[in-house]
Motif scaffolding. Sequence first.
Motif, PDB file in Angstrom:
ATOM      1  N   THR A  95       0.856  -1.185   0.000  1.00 37.09           N
ATOM      2  CA  THR A  95       0.000   0.000   0.000  1.00 37.09           C
ATOM      3  C   THR A  95       0.895   1.238   0.000  1.00 37.09           C
ATOM      4  OG1 THR A  95      -0.142   0.045   2.410  1.00 37.09           O
ATOM      5  CG2 THR A  95      -1.866  -1.164   1.244  1.00 37.09           C
ATOM      6  N   PRO A  96       0.396   2.369  -0.484  1.00 41.10           N
ATOM      7  CA  PRO A  96       1.216   3.583  -0.538  1.00 41.10           C
ATOM      8  C   PRO A  96       1.692   4.019   0.851  1.00 41.10           C
ATOM      9  CG  PRO A  96      -0.767   3.856  -1.850  1.00 41.10           C
ATOM     10  CD  PRO A  96      -0.924   2.577  -1.090  1.00 41.10           C
ATOM     11  N   GLN A  97       2.918   4.485   0.910  1.00 41.59           N
ATOM     12  CA  GLN A  97       3.472   5.021   2.146  1.00 41.59           C
ATOM     13  C   GLN A  97       4.272   6.276   1.845  1.00 41.59           C
ATOM     14  OE1 GLN A  97       6.409   2.371   3.971  1.00 41.59           O
ATOM     15  NE2 GLN A  97       6.432   1.165   2.092  1.00 41.59           N
ATOM     16  N   ASP A  98       4.388   7.132   2.836  1.00 41.73           N
ATOM     17  CA  ASP A  98       5.103   8.394   2.679  1.00 41.73           C
ATOM     18  C   ASP A  98       6.567   8.231   3.056  1.00 41.73           C
ATOM     19  OD1 ASP A  98       2.404  10.532   3.889  1.00 41.73           O
ATOM     20  OD2 ASP A  98       2.799   9.709   1.906  1.00 41.73           O
ATOM     21  N   ILE A  99       7.430   8.731   2.186  1.00 46.00           N
ATOM     22  CA  ILE A  99       8.856   8.839   2.480  1.00 46.00           C
ATOM     23  C   ILE A  99       9.092  10.327   2.679  1.00 46.00           C
ATOM     24  CG2 ILE A  99      11.186   8.340   1.690  1.00 46.00           C
ATOM     25  CD1 ILE A  99       9.854   6.422  -0.388  1.00 46.00           C
ATOM     26  N   VAL A 100       9.339  10.729   3.919  1.00 43.87           N
ATOM     27  CA  VAL A 100       9.419  12.151   4.263  1.00 43.87           C
ATOM     28  C   VAL A 100      10.878  12.548   4.469  1.00 43.87           C
ATOM     29  CG1 VAL A 100       8.703  13.938   5.898  1.00 43.87           C
ATOM     30  CG2 VAL A 100       7.148  12.043   5.347  1.00 43.87           C
ATOM     31  N   PHE A 101      11.300  13.556   3.719  1.00 44.74           N
ATOM     32  CA  PHE A 101      12.646  14.107   3.827  1.00 44.74           C
ATOM     33  C   PHE A 101      12.534  15.543   4.328  1.00 44.74           C
ATOM     34  CE2 PHE A 101      12.735  11.115   0.251  1.00 44.74           C
ATOM     35  CZ  PHE A 101      13.811  10.297   0.576  1.00 44.74           C
ATOM     36  N   ASP A 102      13.034  15.811   5.525  1.00 42.43           N
ATOM     37  CA  ASP A 102      13.067  17.169   6.052  1.00 42.43           C
ATOM     38  C   ASP A 102      14.475  17.725   5.836  1.00 42.43           C
ATOM     39  OD1 ASP A 102      10.414  17.503   7.016  1.00 42.43           O
ATOM     40  OD2 ASP A 102      10.899  16.251   8.747  1.00 42.43           O
ATOM     41  N   LEU A 103      14.564  18.738   4.989  1.00 45.50           N
ATOM     42  CA  LEU A 103      15.855  19.370   4.738  1.00 45.50           C
ATOM     43  C   LEU A 103      16.264  20.185   5.964  1.00 45.50           C
ATOM     44  CD1 LEU A 103      14.910  18.555   1.869  1.00 45.50           C
ATOM     45  CD2 LEU A 103      16.021  20.598   1.049  1.00 45.50           C
ATOM     46  N   PRO A 104      17.549  20.408   6.135  1.00 44.21           N
ATOM     47  CA  PRO A 104      17.982  21.248   7.264  1.00 44.21           C
ATOM     48  C   PRO A 104      17.345  22.638   7.169  1.00 44.21           C
ATOM     49  CG  PRO A 104      19.868  20.150   6.258  1.00 44.21           C
ATOM     50  CD  PRO A 104      18.684  19.909   5.359  1.00 44.21           C
ATOM     51  N   GLU A 105      17.119  23.244   8.328  1.00 48.49           N
ATOM     52  CA  GLU A 105      16.527  24.583   8.339  1.00 48.49           C
ATOM     53  C   GLU A 105      17.411  25.552   7.573  1.00 48.49           C
ATOM     54  OE1 GLU A 105      14.716  26.256  11.730  1.00 48.49           O
ATOM     55  OE2 GLU A 105      14.254  24.297  12.596  1.00 48.49           O
ATOM     56  N   ASP A 106      16.767  26.491   6.917  1.00 48.17           N
ATOM     57  CA  ASP A 106      17.421  27.552   6.141  1.00 48.17           C
ATOM     58  C   ASP A 106      18.041  27.062   4.835  1.00 48.17           C
ATOM     59  OD1 ASP A 106      16.732  29.550   8.016  1.00 48.17           O
ATOM     60  OD2 ASP A 106      18.454  28.977   9.246  1.00 48.17           O
ATOM     61  N   VAL A 107      17.872  25.785   4.483  1.00 48.88           N
ATOM     62  CA  VAL A 107      18.354  25.288   3.196  1.00 48.88           C
ATOM     63  C   VAL A 107      17.266  25.540   2.162  1.00 48.88           C
ATOM     64  CG1 VAL A 107      18.895  23.208   1.861  1.00 48.88           C
ATOM     65  CG2 VAL A 107      19.947  23.569   4.092  1.00 48.88           C
ATOM     66  N   ILE A 108      17.618  26.265   1.124  1.00 52.73           N
ATOM     67  CA  ILE A 108      16.695  26.536   0.014  1.00 52.73           C
ATOM     68  C   ILE A 108      17.218  25.746  -1.188  1.00 52.73           C
ATOM     69  CG2 ILE A 108      15.637  28.301  -1.434  1.00 52.73           C
ATOM     70  CD1 ILE A 108      15.011  28.681   1.558  1.00 52.73           C
ATOM     71  N   PRO A 109      16.574  24.637  -1.538  1.00 57.00           N
ATOM     72  CA  PRO A 109      17.094  23.823  -2.643  1.00 57.00           C
ATOM     73  C   PRO A 109      16.804  24.449  -4.001  1.00 57.00           C
ATOM     74  CG  PRO A 109      15.042  22.892  -1.885  1.00 57.00           C
ATOM     75  CD  PRO A 109      15.362  24.053  -0.968  1.00 57.00           C
ATOM     76  N   SER A 110      17.720  24.240  -4.927  1.00 54.22           N
ATOM     77  CA  SER A 110      17.492  24.639  -6.319  1.00 54.22           C
ATOM     78  C   SER A 110      16.983  23.438  -7.103  1.00 54.22           C
ATOM     79  CB  SER A 110      18.793  25.131  -6.957  1.00 54.22           C
ATOM     80  OG  SER A 110      19.280  26.254  -6.283  1.00 54.22           O
ATOM     81  N   TYR A 111      17.721  22.341  -7.005  1.00 57.06           N
ATOM     82  CA  TYR A 111      17.385  21.112  -7.710  1.00 57.06           C
ATOM     83  C   TYR A 111      17.454  19.945  -6.731  1.00 57.06           C
ATOM     84  CZ  TYR A 111      17.604  23.578 -12.130  1.00 57.06           C
ATOM     85  OH  TYR A 111      17.363  24.449 -13.166  1.00 57.06           O
ATOM     86  N   LEU A 112      16.721  18.882  -7.061  1.00 60.87           N
ATOM     87  CA  LEU A 112      16.673  17.692  -6.231  1.00 60.87           C
ATOM     88  C   LEU A 112      17.051  16.468  -7.052  1.00 60.87           C
ATOM     89  CD1 LEU A 112      13.224  18.323  -4.515  1.00 60.87           C
ATOM     90  CD2 LEU A 112      15.487  18.838  -3.569  1.00 60.87           C
TER      91      LEU A 112
END
Length: 188
Positions: free
Chosen positions: A88-105
């Motif tokens: 069944t579907p499940q969530d894979i949660v990635f919390d980036l460090p605070e103040d990190v603004i990603p450009s690309y993933l």
Amino acid sequence: MKPFVMKIRLFLVGLFASLSLISCKNSEEKAQDSTIAQETKPTNAFRVTLTAIIPNDDSFQLYYNQDGYEAPYKEENSIWKEMKGNTTPQDIVFDLPEDVIPSYLRLDFGTNENQKEVTIRNIKIEYLNKKFEARDGQFFNYFIPNESIKSTDKVTGKVVLGKKPDNSYDPLFYSEKALYDEIQKLLK
């Protein structure tokens, strides 16, 4: 008359005791609700949630960069998540460090070579009180597969995993400029 007065007093004592217990329980529930609200309170961190069906146990990795270019991705700018297999579907949660603004993933789809297929249901990116979502096949409008991804089905969200021509196993998806543009919208 005294037995009647005693009964009333006992009744009132019981009533006050019951009301006191109910009041304490409500205060305890409010304290728990407050704690939960603090834990889920938005911060200045990006959260990326991939919802997928992952049949076998596996490890997923999210890379991020902040320089406005798609590559290179550095190991120190990545987050690992261990997942148990489930149909069944499940969530894979990635919390980036605070103040990190990603450009690309970059999403690495595991290390388990026995994982033959993953079904993507949703990807969600949250920042402060804003979010971006791409459901099912929309995921493929924002991510490009590498050579270890044997096929993708935009209708069902199925991704068939395999090896590269050099026989190495490293299935992953790079984000495209379209996702960069969506991330920029979250910052406004």
